[in-house]
Design an enzyme around this catalytic site. Structure first.
Site, PDB file in Angstrom:
ATOM      1  N   GLY A  34       0.859  -1.177   0.000  1.00  0.00           N
ATOM      2  CA  GLY A  34       0.000   0.000   0.000  1.00  0.00           C
ATOM      3  C   GLY A  34       0.894   1.226   0.000  1.00  0.00           C
TER       4      GLY A  34
ATOM      5  N   ARG B 109      10.717  -0.976  -3.950  1.00  0.00           N
ATOM      6  CA  ARG B 109       9.656  -1.154  -4.948  1.00  0.00           C
ATOM      7  C   ARG B 109       9.620   0.071  -5.845  1.00  0.00           C
ATOM      8  NH1 ARG B 109       4.082  -3.575  -3.150  1.00  0.00           N
ATOM      9  NH2 ARG B 109       4.021  -4.002  -5.397  1.00  0.00           N
TER      10      ARG B 109
ATOM     11  N   GLN C 240      -5.757  -8.990  -2.216  1.00  0.00           N
ATOM     12  CA  GLN C 240      -5.842  -7.955  -1.183  1.00  0.00           C
ATOM     13  C   GLN C 240      -7.287  -7.686  -0.769  1.00  0.00           C
ATOM     14  OE1 GLN C 240      -3.947  -7.694  -3.919  1.00  0.00           O
ATOM     15  NE2 GLN C 240      -2.064  -6.559  -3.532  1.00  0.00           N
TER      16      GLN C 240
ATOM     17  N   ASP D 206      -1.109   4.529  -6.422  1.00  0.00           N
ATOM     18  CA  ASP D 206       0.303   4.348  -6.074  1.00  0.00           C
ATOM     19  C   ASP D 206       1.164   5.475  -6.614  1.00  0.00           C
ATOM     20  OD1 ASP D 206      -0.937   1.522  -5.923  1.00  0.00           O
ATOM     21  OD2 ASP D 206       0.948   1.402  -4.817  1.00  0.00           O
TER      22      ASP D 206
ATOM     23  N   LYS E 283      -3.268  -0.490  -8.421  1.00  0.00           N
ATOM     24  CA  LYS E 283      -3.301  -1.948  -8.505  1.00  0.00           C
ATOM     25  C   LYS E 283      -3.849  -2.436  -9.849  1.00  0.00           C
ATOM     26  CE  LYS E 283      -2.130  -4.147  -6.110  1.00  0.00           C
ATOM     27  NZ  LYS E 283      -0.695  -4.500  -6.291  1.00  0.00           N
TER      28      LYS E 283
END
Lengths: 345, 345
Positions: free
Chosen positions: A50, A92, A195, A236, A247
């Site tokens: 997240g 990431r 998720q 994101d 996502k």
């Protein structure tokens, strides 16, 4: 556990404590971390995920990095820490909150002339608290956009587990439900990492908010039946024009929502906005290993010999987004002028 | 095992032998059935699935029903068999091939004046063989529509396991690959039952056709990247105007394909066409238990307390379908006139 106490990320007894989100909902396990390298690995392996939660985690990771560097050599900790900062930055690629949090922390270095740990811990805690406050603010702003008797569909997990606490899109849903404006919450299960099924459902059940899961590919049929008023998702990374990386599956929902006259809301703090990038075409999309698609819970679900394509995010063009809700205000529609305006309010 | 020998349904030693598709690809197990009630249960529990395979299975089920009824009372078997016929008819509601096959079998009853088993077995075998022949014909017709260097995306399983043998949509992909026209096969994993990951990938790997799986919700991103030329799917029921009920997620793909300039092909034998129904609105859509979404392989994947919506099929409007391929010819586009024309060729 109530949403005001559920925290994916917590600093306690001089260490960073993360709920291991890979094991929920079957197992609730907290992992304690003492080094920046361990924090970077936890981000990479999705112990924590997240975008906002990753940002908060990285901030605390800098505290651990500073502690180690200062212990090694108090005079040169600002140099020694660079390796760890790089490790954290590379954990990431897509979520920009990670880089935003690291930049916030590094911006303090110049003013620190003694033990950096108390100073940086205070900054990390402030980042964490600010994220929670931003979520509550977005909850209010987003819920205000919803009609009475609203049916909402969300994707992935954007709740307490994905943020400092409370949630972005799920914060809007929590607040909307609390206000009595939401009568039905649908959640995509969100393959491959599930998720929605594992995390969003877990949070909502604890808050006594009824939730109906569906296979991701059933969302179109649900919309065609006229059962969804708003799709509400997180982000994101958002570029200067409002294009939104989120996502995998978000773009699909956005196209389908527009085709069915369903409204589409993105909820994200301004730390998610990357004004350095003009459009979504410039966003690096992380691809993870095929095994996330080919296996589930340690068991193979696909035939041996099959390959898999596993992009973690997709990009939704701004023109498919009806409202971008941030803690600084709402951009409806999101575009360069409206996004720039967020900092001039 | 090659596609010309892989058979989901087989009559052998006076019993019906089904590959248990719930256990593939982890386990290859054949179940032998001796009663129509067991056949109905196998259809209901999805030991066998796929509209054409269900039709073939039901035809053999009638043989078992006739055998039992004739043994019970040779003079009244045509009356005694009705309970079993009803059991078979009610096994699953959406696929019309089941009812079509039962009607084909029942149409023979009037001409049978002695032991019905040899007569009906011959008819069931003919239905089975005709389905395989139809699939090969559709493979040719469908492959002819593809351009060179084609990238295709399929959903669910429509291969040997879903039919009498060879496959509908997967038959077109097999033939297209054999002709060298297809350079990339993508397959949706197809939640919740994972027919794509478990069955389609299994069949293609055995045929040495490379296959790349993706989460269903990633299809839109794949199309946006320009990596799909044709979406090719099967059907469970097609109404007179060309509206097509097929595996949940098909409608989503059709909307997304049209938005991205990707062609959309439905491949199904004429036994799938229900000219009694004017439009897709009249199709009964089966909803199965929430546990198929909430669990996987016996393990809970969703939070306890969550609900789930589990429609098995959705309806794709004819206007989103570029070509309907049947063994009697191609309807491009599918509409009432073109569908009626199939029987006048």
């Amino acid at each position: 556990m109530h949403h005001d106490t559920l925290r994916a990320v917590r600093w306690q007894d001089n260490q960073l404590c993360l709920i291991d989100q890979r094991k929920l909902p079957a197992e609730y396990q907290v992992i304690n971390l003492n080094t920046a390298a361990a924090v970077a690995l936890a981000i990479k392996d999705m112990v924590v995920r997240g975008a906002p939660a990753i940002g908060v985690t990285a901030a605390y990771g800098v505290v651990l990095a500073a502690q180690a560097a200062y212990q090694q050599n108090p005079a040169h900790w600002k140099t020694l820490i660079q390796t760890d900062l790089q490790l954290l930055a590379n954990a990431r690629p897509t979520a920009v909150n990670l880089h935003w949090a690291l930049a916030q922390m590094q911006a303090q270095f110049a003013e620190i002339h003694d033990d950096p740990v108390p100073h940086l811990l205070a900054v990390a805690r402030a980042i964490h608290q600010a994220d929670i406050a931003a979520n509550h603010k977005m909850g209010e702003l987003g819920a205000a956009l919803l009609p009475e008797n609203c049916r909402v569909l969300t994707h992935c997990n954007t709740g307490s587990l994905a943020t400092g606490g409370y949630g972005t899109a799920l914060g809007v849903i929590r607040r909307g439900y609390e206000l009595g404006k939401i009568r039905q919450v649908y959640a995509d299960e969100t393959r491959p990492w599930l998720q929605g099924a594992r995390l969003t459902a877990w949070e909502l059940v604890q808050d006594h908010i009824p939730v109906t899961l569906l296979a991701d590919c059933a969302a179109a049929a649900l919309m065609r039946q006229g059962k969804v008023d708003w799709v509400i998702v997180g982000a994101d990374r958002i570029t200067a024009n409002g294009d939104t990386a989120n996502k995998i599956g978000t773009y699909s929902l956005a196209v389908l929502a527009r085709q069915h006259g369903v409204k589409f809301m993105v909820v994200a703090p301004t730390s998610t906005i990357d004004m350095q990038l003009a459009t979504g075409d410039a966003i690096e999309i992380e691809e993870r290993g095929a095994e996330e698609v080919l296996n589930l819970g340690g068991q193979a679900i696909a035939a041996h010999g099959a390959q898999a394509w596993n992009p973690v995010f997709d990009v939704t063009p701004a023109e498919l987004i009806d409202a971008l809700v941030t803690e600084r205000g709402v951009c409806a529609p999101p575009n360069v002028a409206n996004l720039l305006g967020l900092w001039n309010i």
